[in-house]
Design a protein around this motif. Structure first.
Motif, PDB file in Angstrom:
ATOM      1  N   THR A   1      41.294   3.884-113.141  1.00  0.00           N
ATOM      2  CA  THR A   1      40.884   2.764-113.984  1.00  0.00           C
ATOM      3  C   THR A   1      39.527   2.284-113.469  1.00  0.00           C
ATOM      4  OG1 THR A   1      41.891   1.102-112.526  1.00  0.00           O
ATOM      5  CG2 THR A   1      43.308   2.053-114.255  1.00  0.00           C
ATOM      6  N   THR A   2      38.947   1.320-114.130  1.00  0.00           N
ATOM      7  CA  THR A   2      37.804   0.635-113.538  1.00  0.00           C
ATOM      8  C   THR A   2      38.282  -0.014-112.246  1.00  0.00           C
ATOM      9  OG1 THR A   2      36.813   0.199-115.691  1.00  0.00           O
ATOM     10  CG2 THR A   2      36.089  -1.179-113.856  1.00  0.00           C
ATOM     11  N   VAL A   3      37.532   0.197-111.163  1.00  0.00           N
ATOM     12  CA  VAL A   3      37.976  -0.298-109.860  1.00  0.00           C
ATOM     13  C   VAL A   3      36.885  -1.093-109.172  1.00  0.00           C
ATOM     14  CG1 VAL A   3      39.564   1.652-109.515  1.00  0.00           C
ATOM     15  CG2 VAL A   3      37.241   1.779-108.606  1.00  0.00           C
ATOM     16  N   GLU A   4      37.329  -1.945-108.267  1.00  0.00           N
ATOM     17  CA  GLU A   4      36.439  -2.599-107.319  1.00  0.00           C
ATOM     18  C   GLU A   4      36.855  -2.139-105.931  1.00  0.00           C
ATOM     19  OE1 GLU A   4      36.203  -6.812-107.777  1.00  0.00           O
ATOM     20  OE2 GLU A   4      35.877  -6.689-109.958  1.00  0.00           O
ATOM     21  N   LEU A   5      35.885  -1.677-105.158  1.00  0.00           N
ATOM     22  CA  LEU A   5      36.138  -1.115-103.837  1.00  0.00           C
ATOM     23  C   LEU A   5      35.299  -1.836-102.794  1.00  0.00           C
ATOM     24  CD1 LEU A   5      35.873   2.686-104.742  1.00  0.00           C
ATOM     25  CD2 LEU A   5      37.986   1.370-104.502  1.00  0.00           C
ATOM     26  N   ALA A   6      35.806  -1.842-101.562  1.00  0.00           N
ATOM     27  CA  ALA A   6      35.024  -2.292-100.414  1.00  0.00           C
ATOM     28  C   ALA A   6      34.999  -1.146 -99.414  1.00  0.00           C
ATOM     29  CB  ALA A   6      35.637  -3.537 -99.789  1.00  0.00           C
ATOM     30  N   ARG A   7      33.807  -0.751 -98.985  1.00  0.00           N
ATOM     31  CA  ARG A   7      33.679   0.371 -98.038  1.00  0.00           C
ATOM     32  C   ARG A   7      33.211  -0.141 -96.683  1.00  0.00           C
ATOM     33  NH1 ARG A   7      29.473   3.531 -96.226  1.00  0.00           N
ATOM     34  NH2 ARG A   7      28.020   2.577 -97.725  1.00  0.00           N
ATOM     35  N   VAL A   8      33.960   0.234 -95.639  1.00  0.00           N
ATOM     36  CA  VAL A   8      33.532  -0.024 -94.265  1.00  0.00           C
ATOM     37  C   VAL A   8      32.855   1.251 -93.763  1.00  0.00           C
ATOM     38  CG1 VAL A   8      34.240  -0.620 -91.934  1.00  0.00           C
ATOM     39  CG2 VAL A   8      35.440  -1.634 -93.895  1.00  0.00           C
ATOM     40  N   PRO A   9      31.577   1.221 -93.403  1.00  0.00           N
ATOM     41  CA  PRO A   9      30.860   2.444 -93.026  1.00  0.00           C
ATOM     42  C   PRO A   9      31.553   3.217 -91.921  1.00  0.00           C
ATOM     43  CG  PRO A   9      29.326   0.615 -93.307  1.00  0.00           C
ATOM     44  CD  PRO A   9      30.706   0.031 -93.367  1.00  0.00           C
ATOM     45  N   ALA A  10      31.461   4.541 -92.002  1.00  0.00           N
ATOM     46  CA  ALA A  10      32.137   5.419 -91.042  1.00  0.00           C
ATOM     47  C   ALA A  10      31.677   5.152 -89.613  1.00  0.00           C
ATOM     48  CB  ALA A  10      31.893   6.878 -91.424  1.00  0.00           C
ATOM     49  N   GLU A  11      30.377   4.953 -89.423  1.00  0.00           N
ATOM     50  CA  GLU A  11      29.869   4.736 -88.070  1.00  0.00           C
ATOM     51  C   GLU A  11      30.478   3.486 -87.445  1.00  0.00           C
ATOM     52  OE1 GLU A  11      28.094   4.972 -90.791  1.00  0.00           O
ATOM     53  OE2 GLU A  11      27.053   6.903 -90.643  1.00  0.00           O
TER      54      GLU A  11
ATOM     55  N   GLU B   1      34.708 -10.671 -88.628  1.00  0.00           N
ATOM     56  CA  GLU B   1      33.442 -11.226 -89.101  1.00  0.00           C
ATOM     57  C   GLU B   1      32.392 -10.127 -89.239  1.00  0.00           C
ATOM     58  OE1 GLU B   1      32.170 -14.408 -86.638  1.00  0.00           O
ATOM     59  OE2 GLU B   1      33.943 -15.648 -87.034  1.00  0.00           O
ATOM     60  N   ARG B   2      32.352  -9.217 -88.269  1.00  0.00           N
ATOM     61  CA  ARG B   2      31.385  -8.117 -88.351  1.00  0.00           C
ATOM     62  C   ARG B   2      31.716  -7.185 -89.511  1.00  0.00           C
ATOM     63  NH1 ARG B   2      29.879  -3.491 -83.836  1.00  0.00           N
ATOM     64  NH2 ARG B   2      28.196  -2.534 -85.082  1.00  0.00           N
ATOM     65  N   LEU B   3      32.986  -6.861 -89.674  1.00  0.00           N
ATOM     66  CA  LEU B   3      33.406  -6.011 -90.791  1.00  0.00           C
ATOM     67  C   LEU B   3      33.020  -6.636 -92.126  1.00  0.00           C
ATOM     68  CD1 LEU B   3      36.905  -4.984 -89.424  1.00  0.00           C
ATOM     69  CD2 LEU B   3      35.095  -3.379 -90.036  1.00  0.00           C
ATOM     70  N   SER B   4      33.236  -7.935 -92.244  1.00  0.00           N
ATOM     71  CA  SER B   4      32.912  -8.624 -93.500  1.00  0.00           C
ATOM     72  C   SER B   4      31.419  -8.600 -93.783  1.00  0.00           C
ATOM     73  CB  SER B   4      33.419 -10.072 -93.452  1.00  0.00           C
ATOM     74  OG  SER B   4      34.824 -10.103 -93.340  1.00  0.00           O
ATOM     75  N   ARG B   5      30.602  -8.682 -92.726  1.00  0.00           N
ATOM     76  CA  ARG B   5      29.142  -8.651 -92.905  1.00  0.00           C
ATOM     77  C   ARG B   5      28.662  -7.279 -93.355  1.00  0.00           C
ATOM     78  NH1 ARG B   5      28.995 -11.320 -87.898  1.00  0.00           N
ATOM     79  NH2 ARG B   5      28.276  -9.385 -86.909  1.00  0.00           N
ATOM     80  N   GLU B   6      29.304  -6.223 -92.848  1.00  0.00           N
ATOM     81  CA  GLU B   6      28.768  -4.882 -93.053  1.00  0.00           C
ATOM     82  C   GLU B   6      29.469  -4.088 -94.154  1.00  0.00           C
ATOM     83  OE1 GLU B   6      27.724  -2.576 -89.641  1.00  0.00           O
ATOM     84  OE2 GLU B   6      27.642  -4.329 -88.321  1.00  0.00           O
TER      85      GLU B   6
END
Length: 222
Positions: A94-104, A17-22
């Protein structure tokens, strides 16, 4: 979404849940840089759609593609160790969609969860194994064998089996220029080799779709 992606499938509900929020979603055009070799990664990226190549600069101004990542695969895992620099660049194919989880956040969660930290280390180990495989292929194998290994790996990671035809389907297949950069050759040689393999019945291609015979595929890694 993250619960089925390595390394996040090790996380509990509260962590997910936290990962999804951030997490931060983004859309990038083809041929854009998502991560640069020699600089710290700002997080772990999950490929949601499209394809991303992990590229390392080589002598003479050329580069080599060490891995080609599709939906559900990740890059930037080196961020879990503070001060680590990326050993490859991530270039969108290609054109991409990405999700980034912050390093911290990744560093915080990996300190708290030994299971997550272990899965991250396994990803790092697999990445190193892939690099070693590319290096040994360049040193020991001809272009045809390097192509066979590369296409087999791509089909198993990003394609799907077709049991009735005793084959694997890979779509979209990388361009011949990309394949040349994966196997350390030139586009003309790759084109001739693919044509020869097609004449021998090992594969067939139509547009961005390729069918690889099971008998042509290299054995799956243990």
């Amino acid at each position: 979404m993250l619960r089925v992606v390595e390394p996040f499938c090790a996380c509990g509900e509260a962590q997910l849940e936290r990962l999804s929020r951030e997490l931060v979603r983004s859309r990038r055009p083809a041929r854009s840089m998502a991560m640069r070799e020699g600089l710290p990664s700002d997080g772990i990226y999950v490929v949601l759609r499209g394809r991303v190549n992990l590229v390392r600069a080589a002598e003479g101004g050329r580069d080599i593609i060490l891995a080609s990542l599709g939906p559900g695969e990740v890059f930037g895992e080196s961020c879990v160790v503070e001060g680590n620099l990326a050993t490859t660049s991530a270039l969108t194919a290609t054109t991409v969609e990405l999700a980034r989880v912050p390093a911290e956040l990744m560093r915080e969660l990996s300190r708290q969860d030994a299971g997550l930290a272990m899965r991250l280390m396994q990803i790092l180990a697999r990445r190193l194994s892939d690099v070693e495989g590319v290096a040994s292929g360049l040193a020991l194998c001809d272009v045809e064998e390097r192509l066979r290994r590369t296409l087999s790996q791509l089909a198993r990671r990003q394609g799907r089996p077709e049991p009735a035809a005793e084959a694997w389907i890979l779509a979209p297949v990388p361009t011949q220029s990309e394949l040349a950069r994966m196997v350390g050759s030139c586009r003309e040689t790759v084109s001739r080799t693919l044509s020869a393999l097609a004449r021998e019945g090992h594969l067939s291609a139509s547009g961005r779709r390729m069918v690889l015979k099971e008998s042509f595929m290299t054995p799956a890694a243990a």
